[in-house]
Design a protein around this motif. Structure first.
Motif, PDB file in Angstrom:
ATOM      1  N   LYS A   9       0.809  -1.216   0.000  1.00 27.32           N
ATOM      2  CA  LYS A   9       0.000   0.000   0.000  1.00 27.32           C
ATOM      3  C   LYS A   9       0.843   1.267   0.000  1.00 27.32           C
ATOM      4  O   LYS A   9       0.311   2.360  -0.194  1.00 27.32           O
ATOM      5  N   SER A  10       2.151   1.130   0.210  1.00 26.36           N
ATOM      6  CA  SER A  10       3.014   2.308   0.314  1.00 26.36           C
ATOM      7  C   SER A  10       3.086   3.046  -1.018  1.00 26.36           C
ATOM      8  O   SER A  10       3.243   2.443  -2.075  1.00 26.36           O
ATOM      9  N   ARG A  11       2.964   4.359  -0.959  1.00 24.63           N
ATOM     10  CA  ARG A  11       2.954   5.188  -2.162  1.00 24.63           C
ATOM     11  C   ARG A  11       4.252   5.962  -2.287  1.00 24.63           C
ATOM     12  O   ARG A  11       4.769   6.472  -1.292  1.00 24.63           O
ATOM     13  N   LYS A  12       4.731   6.061  -3.495  1.00 29.82           N
ATOM     14  CA  LYS A  12       5.948   6.828  -3.735  1.00 29.82           C
ATOM     15  C   LYS A  12       5.625   8.315  -3.600  1.00 29.82           C
ATOM     16  O   LYS A  12       4.707   8.817  -4.261  1.00 29.82           O
ATOM     17  N   TYR A 102       1.766   4.294  -8.754  1.00 31.44           N
ATOM     18  CA  TYR A 102       2.721   4.288  -7.643  1.00 31.44           C
ATOM     19  C   TYR A 102       2.488   5.491  -6.723  1.00 31.44           C
ATOM     20  O   TYR A 102       2.592   5.398  -5.506  1.00 31.44           O
ATOM     21  N   ALA A 103       2.142   6.626  -7.320  1.00 31.43           N
ATOM     22  CA  ALA A 103       1.957   7.854  -6.537  1.00 31.43           C
ATOM     23  C   ALA A 103       0.611   7.897  -5.828  1.00 31.43           C
ATOM     24  O   ALA A 103       0.466   8.590  -4.820  1.00 31.43           O
ATOM     25  N   THR A 104      -0.380   7.157  -6.343  1.00 32.24           N
ATOM     26  CA  THR A 104      -1.734   7.300  -5.805  1.00 32.24           C
ATOM     27  C   THR A 104      -2.262   6.056  -5.097  1.00 32.24           C
ATOM     28  O   THR A 104      -2.958   6.163  -4.082  1.00 32.24           O
ATOM     29  N   LEU A 105      -1.952   4.869  -5.608  1.00 32.45           N
ATOM     30  CA  LEU A 105      -2.554   3.641  -5.085  1.00 32.45           C
ATOM     31  C   LEU A 105      -1.551   2.680  -4.470  1.00 32.45           C
ATOM     32  O   LEU A 105      -1.940   1.652  -3.916  1.00 32.45           O
ATOM     33  N   GLY A 106      -0.259   2.963  -4.573  1.00 33.55           N
ATOM     34  CA  GLY A 106       0.732   2.156  -3.884  1.00 33.55           C
ATOM     35  C   GLY A 106       1.525   1.214  -4.772  1.00 33.55           C
ATOM     36  O   GLY A 106       1.220   1.012  -5.946  1.00 33.55           O
ATOM     37  N   GLU A 107       2.563   0.632  -4.159  1.00 37.64           N
ATOM     38  CA  GLU A 107       3.503  -0.218  -4.891  1.00 37.64           C
ATOM     39  C   GLU A 107       2.833  -1.466  -5.449  1.00 37.64           C
ATOM     40  O   GLU A 107       3.146  -1.905  -6.562  1.00 37.64           O
ATOM     41  N   GLY A 399      -6.917   7.171  -9.994  1.00 37.32           N
ATOM     42  CA  GLY A 399      -5.778   7.918  -9.470  1.00 37.32           C
ATOM     43  C   GLY A 399      -6.023   9.416  -9.417  1.00 37.32           C
ATOM     44  O   GLY A 399      -5.558  10.099  -8.496  1.00 37.32           O
ATOM     45  N   THR A 406      -5.524  13.250  -1.636  1.00 38.13           N
ATOM     46  CA  THR A 406      -4.285  13.152  -0.862  1.00 38.13           C
ATOM     47  C   THR A 406      -3.380  14.355  -1.050  1.00 38.13           C
ATOM     48  O   THR A 406      -2.603  14.694  -0.150  1.00 38.13           O
TER      49      THR A 406
END
Length: 477
Positions: A9-12, A102-107, A399, A406
């Motif tokens: 879940k981690s986002r860049k 990656y920026a919105t919904l995670g790895e 996204g 966010t």
């Protein structure tokens, strides 16, 4: 230590994507692609052979109202294009839907979309190149009265040994891409100009055969026929997202990326509707069913000469070269972004100091795709091009809404109008089209995604730069 679920879940962080101008965040790539080249990327990847042949499928379904089907498909594609325009202006990077996810919904979702786009781009290039081989033989026969041997024109399952023209085309485009992004996009711009001139030539000449009687019974096919044809036409708009793969090499990306996407959509839709209208006006509806090289046949009927139809065939061949070049370019930039993030090996992010392009990446992709095109039949390849595109479109639509929540203060050079109606309709439209795909297509895509996640947990999970930053406490999971 972050759990697996937290990692997925981690986002860049957005500033990591944009890089704040730090050259180390975009090693080697240079911003040297202007607005005309960006528009050419979108038009070049979108206008392939579809418009040259798709009327034989859509007119029997919708009748003269196939013109409306093109407009509906353009509107639906436009909803997604607007979402892409907002994301491209806010996060101007090279990875397109992968980077946006990656920026919105995670790895975890980024890996999914990255895998889907690798499938979409790689398979579509192979399929288009196989089709190019057929058109080359047709043109050789028209001009010189001979064709290449079957052994060198077809895959083994089709009675040949290898589809050599398809292999040569892909490797030649790969070589051009290694010379430099600006050189490649300039060459593409020339080919796009040629294909648009050819289509404009069809409209200018075909309109001389205009017969209003051909529009009789315009609405006879009903809503089901018109919408069914619109679903077929929709896939001729696939390719508009190719613009966003150039995010790290675009000049003034905040302005030019959204503008290029919107201009590409307008140009493509205008040409599609114009060609469809003139074709239906020049030829009775009942003659489209099963017709091969329909636009060429219409010009021959209108003029009584094969000169213009031969020019149209040549335009189709150039059109395919442009598609292969642009989509191959997009494939390498998606892999570049994934490699730069540590998800796949670093060789894909290595940039040549002279050409400022990922040379090793380009050759790996070109050889792999050339092998696909050389030995696998076109019908299997063509079936696999749609799922990845639609999933990518869906994620970008979601996204946009996530990023609005966010990062509400993030500078946006373009904002989707009628928010949140447009991204919601775009996402729903993608789901509807996905639901209409063949079961085998969805199954193969699902298996590919499983393989991608197995690879991610074997390699990407351990080497992810975001994962390392989380473990070091530099970024919060």
């Amino acid at each position: 230590m972050a759990t697996v679920l937290q990692r997925l879940k981690s986002r860049k962080p957005i500033h990591e994507h944009i890089g704040h101008g730090n050259p180390h965040d975009r090693p080697g790539l240079v911003r040297n692609i202007g607005l005309p080249q960006l528009v050419s990327l979108g038009v070049g990847a979108t206008i392939g052979t579809g418009i040259f042949f798709i009327l034989s499928d859509t007119v029997p379904m919708a009748g003269p109202a196939a013109i409306v089907s093109f407009i509906i498909a353009g509107v639906v594609a436009g909803l997604t294009a607007l979402c892409y325009a907002e994301m491209a202006g806010a996060v101007p990077v090279a990875g397109s839907s992968y980077s946006y996810a990656y920026a919105t919904l995670g790895e975890g979702v980024a890996v999914l979309i990255g895998a889907c786009m690798v499938l979409e781009y790689g398979v579509s290039v192979a399929a288009v190149a196989v089709g190019w081989s057929q058109y080359i033989n047709e043109l050789l026969n028209n001009l010189f009265g001979f064709t290449l041997p079957e052994a060198l024109s077809y895959a083994p399952e089709e009675g040949g040994v290898i589809n050599l023209p398809a292999v040569v085309l892909i490797l030649a485009c790969g070589f051009l891409l290694t010379r430099g992004a600006r050189e490649s996009t300039t060459a593409n711009a020339v080919m796009v100009a040629i294909k648009l001139i050819v289509l404009a030539l069809f409209v200018a000449i075909g309109i001389q055969g205009w017969n209003t009687d051909h529009f009789a019974g315009f609405w006879n096919a009903g809503a089901s026929g018109i919408l069914g044809a619109a679903g077929v036409v929709f896939f001729t708009f696939v390719g508009l997202d190719a613009v966003t793969t150039a995010g790290a090499e675009a000049k003034n990306p905040g302005r030019n990326m959204p503008l290029a996407i919107i201009l590409s959509l307008v140009i493509v839709t205008t040409f599609y509707v114009a060609v469809a209208t003139v074709a239906i006006a020049a030829q009775p509806v009942d003659q489209f069913d099963g017709q091969e090289a329909g636009l060429a046949a219409i010009l021959t009927a209108v003029t009584g000469s094969t000169i213009f139809s031969t020019a149209l065939a040549a335009g189709a061949i150039i059109s395919i070269i442009s598609v292969v070049l642009v989509v191959l370019y997009g494939q390498t930039r998606i892999l570049y972004s994934m490699s730069h993030d540590g998800i796949i090996p670093p060789v894909f992010a290595k940039v040549d100091s002279k050409s400022k392009t990922p040379v090793a990446n380009t050759w790996i992709v070109s050889v792999a795709v050339a092998i696909l095109a050389g030995v696998i039949p076109i019908n299997f390849l063509a079936e696999m091009t749609s799922v990845g595109t639609l999933l990518a479109f869906f994620v970008v639509s979601i996204g946009v809404m996530v990023l609005r929540r966010t990062h509400p203060d993030l500078p946006r050079t373009f904002k989707v109008p009628f928010y949140p109606v447009v991204p919601i309709l775009s996402a729903l439209g993608c789901l509807v089209v996905i639901s209409q795909l063949q079961a085998i297509t969805l199954l193969v895509c699902a298996l590919w995604i499983v393989v991608a996640y197995l690879y991610y947990f074997a390699y990407g999970y351990k080497h992810s730069k975001l994962g390392h930053a989380i473990e070091a406490g530099e970024v919060q999971a």
